[in-house]
Motif scaffolding. Sequence first.
Motif, PDB file in Angstrom:
ATOM      1  N   SER A  43      14.850 -11.662  -8.391  1.00 31.78           N
ATOM      2  CA  SER A  43      14.114 -10.502  -7.894  1.00 31.78           C
ATOM      3  C   SER A  43      12.764 -10.981  -7.377  1.00 31.78           C
ATOM      4  O   SER A  43      11.982 -11.589  -8.101  1.00 31.78           O
ATOM      5  CB  SER A  43      13.946  -9.461  -8.999  1.00 31.78           C
ATOM      6  N   LYS A  44      12.523 -10.727  -6.122  1.00 31.91           N
ATOM      7  CA  LYS A  44      11.272 -11.137  -5.479  1.00 31.91           C
ATOM      8  C   LYS A  44      10.358  -9.923  -5.390  1.00 31.91           C
ATOM      9  O   LYS A  44      10.824  -8.812  -5.164  1.00 31.91           O
ATOM     10  CB  LYS A  44      11.550 -11.672  -4.077  1.00 31.91           C
ATOM     11  N   PRO A  45       9.052 -10.154  -5.567  1.00 26.75           N
ATOM     12  CA  PRO A  45       8.134  -9.017  -5.432  1.00 26.75           C
ATOM     13  C   PRO A  45       8.145  -8.496  -4.002  1.00 26.75           C
ATOM     14  O   PRO A  45       8.252  -9.268  -3.054  1.00 26.75           O
ATOM     15  CB  PRO A  45       6.769  -9.604  -5.802  1.00 26.75           C
ATOM     16  N   LYS A  46       8.076  -7.186  -3.874  1.00 23.69           N
ATOM     17  CA  LYS A  46       8.086  -6.580  -2.557  1.00 23.69           C
ATOM     18  C   LYS A  46       6.776  -6.857  -1.848  1.00 23.69           C
ATOM     19  O   LYS A  46       5.715  -6.787  -2.447  1.00 23.69           O
ATOM     20  CB  LYS A  46       8.300  -5.066  -2.692  1.00 23.69           C
ATOM     21  N   VAL A  47       6.860  -7.192  -0.587  1.00 24.76           N
ATOM     22  CA  VAL A  47       5.677  -7.468   0.219  1.00 24.76           C
ATOM     23  C   VAL A  47       5.403  -6.232   1.069  1.00 24.76           C
ATOM     24  O   VAL A  47       6.297  -5.710   1.730  1.00 24.76           O
ATOM     25  CB  VAL A  47       5.898  -8.706   1.116  1.00 24.76           C
ATOM     26  N   PHE A  48       4.170  -5.768   1.008  1.00 27.57           N
ATOM     27  CA  PHE A  48       3.779  -4.569   1.740  1.00 27.57           C
ATOM     28  C   PHE A  48       2.924  -4.928   2.942  1.00 27.57           C
ATOM     29  O   PHE A  48       2.227  -5.941   2.940  1.00 27.57           O
ATOM     30  CB  PHE A  48       2.967  -3.633   0.829  1.00 27.57           C
ATOM     31  N   SER A  49       2.952  -4.061   3.957  1.00 33.73           N
ATOM     32  CA  SER A  49       2.054  -4.239   5.096  1.00 33.73           C
ATOM     33  C   SER A  49       0.654  -3.864   4.629  1.00 33.73           C
ATOM     34  O   SER A  49       0.473  -3.262   3.571  1.00 33.73           O
ATOM     35  CB  SER A  49       2.476  -3.333   6.258  1.00 33.73           C
ATOM     36  N   ARG A  50      -0.349  -4.175   5.442  1.00 32.83           N
ATOM     37  CA  ARG A  50      -1.735  -3.892   5.080  1.00 32.83           C
ATOM     38  C   ARG A  50      -1.937  -2.398   4.832  1.00 32.83           C
ATOM     39  O   ARG A  50      -2.547  -1.990   3.845  1.00 32.83           O
ATOM     40  CB  ARG A  50      -2.672  -4.384   6.187  1.00 32.83           C
ATOM     41  N   GLU A  51      -1.391  -1.570   5.715  1.00 36.31           N
ATOM     42  CA  GLU A  51      -1.575  -0.117   5.597  1.00 36.31           C
ATOM     43  C   GLU A  51      -0.822   0.445   4.386  1.00 36.31           C
ATOM     44  O   GLU A  51      -1.336   1.293   3.665  1.00 36.31           O
ATOM     45  CB  GLU A  51      -1.133   0.587   6.887  1.00 36.31           C
ATOM     46  N   GLU A  71      -0.688  -9.646  -5.426  1.00 37.41           N
ATOM     47  CA  GLU A  71       0.671  -9.522  -5.942  1.00 37.41           C
ATOM     48  C   GLU A  71       1.579  -8.863  -4.902  1.00 37.41           C
ATOM     49  O   GLU A  71       2.772  -9.163  -4.831  1.00 37.41           O
ATOM     50  CB  GLU A  71       0.611  -8.669  -7.210  1.00 37.41           C
ATOM     51  N   TRP A  72       1.011  -7.959  -4.110  1.00 40.93           N
ATOM     52  CA  TRP A  72       1.774  -7.276  -3.073  1.00 40.93           C
ATOM     53  C   TRP A  72       1.888  -8.091  -1.794  1.00 40.93           C
ATOM     54  O   TRP A  72       2.371  -7.598  -0.775  1.00 40.93           O
ATOM     55  CB  TRP A  72       1.148  -5.912  -2.764  1.00 40.93           C
TER      56      TRP A  72
END
Length: 161
Positions: free
Chosen positions: A6-14, A40-41
């Motif tokens: 399980s990989k941490p979810k990567v979020f866009s800047r917004e 972490e994001w």
Amino acid sequence: MRNEESKPKVFSREQARVKAESYCAYQERSQYEIRNKLYEWGLHQKDVEEIITELIGENFLNEERFAMAYTSGKFRIKGWGKIKIKQGLKLKGIPDKMIQKALKAIDEEDYLKQLMYILEKKSNSVPEKDPFRRRYLLTRFAAGKGYEQDLISDILINNKL
């Protein structure tokens, strides 16, 4: 069980900014906590610092307000003493001046009452009969909660616990 990691979810800047606003609105946070969460994001340093600046500007993030809330909560709810609260604030990256200001907000009378309360409560549950060993156990307990040694000794001696 999953076979894939399980990989941490990567979020866009917004997305991260909106999520950070929600994270701050739910509970007071320190810059240190937000910074860690943003990394972490999957955000980069430039974006992290910009988001933190925006959160401060929009009053989602306020170190002084966090220090006061943390101090009040740990004292009133958990029964922590000033030493343990100070250590916790330092771990959260709060500047010394703000720590001192937050600790001064604790009423001295309430502080002594709280210490007396935890010592009396613990005293009732300590089966030890030897007065020196009993005093040692109570002192160690209160010191573990973050209370100052001289205050603990004064209460134990004056109240014969």
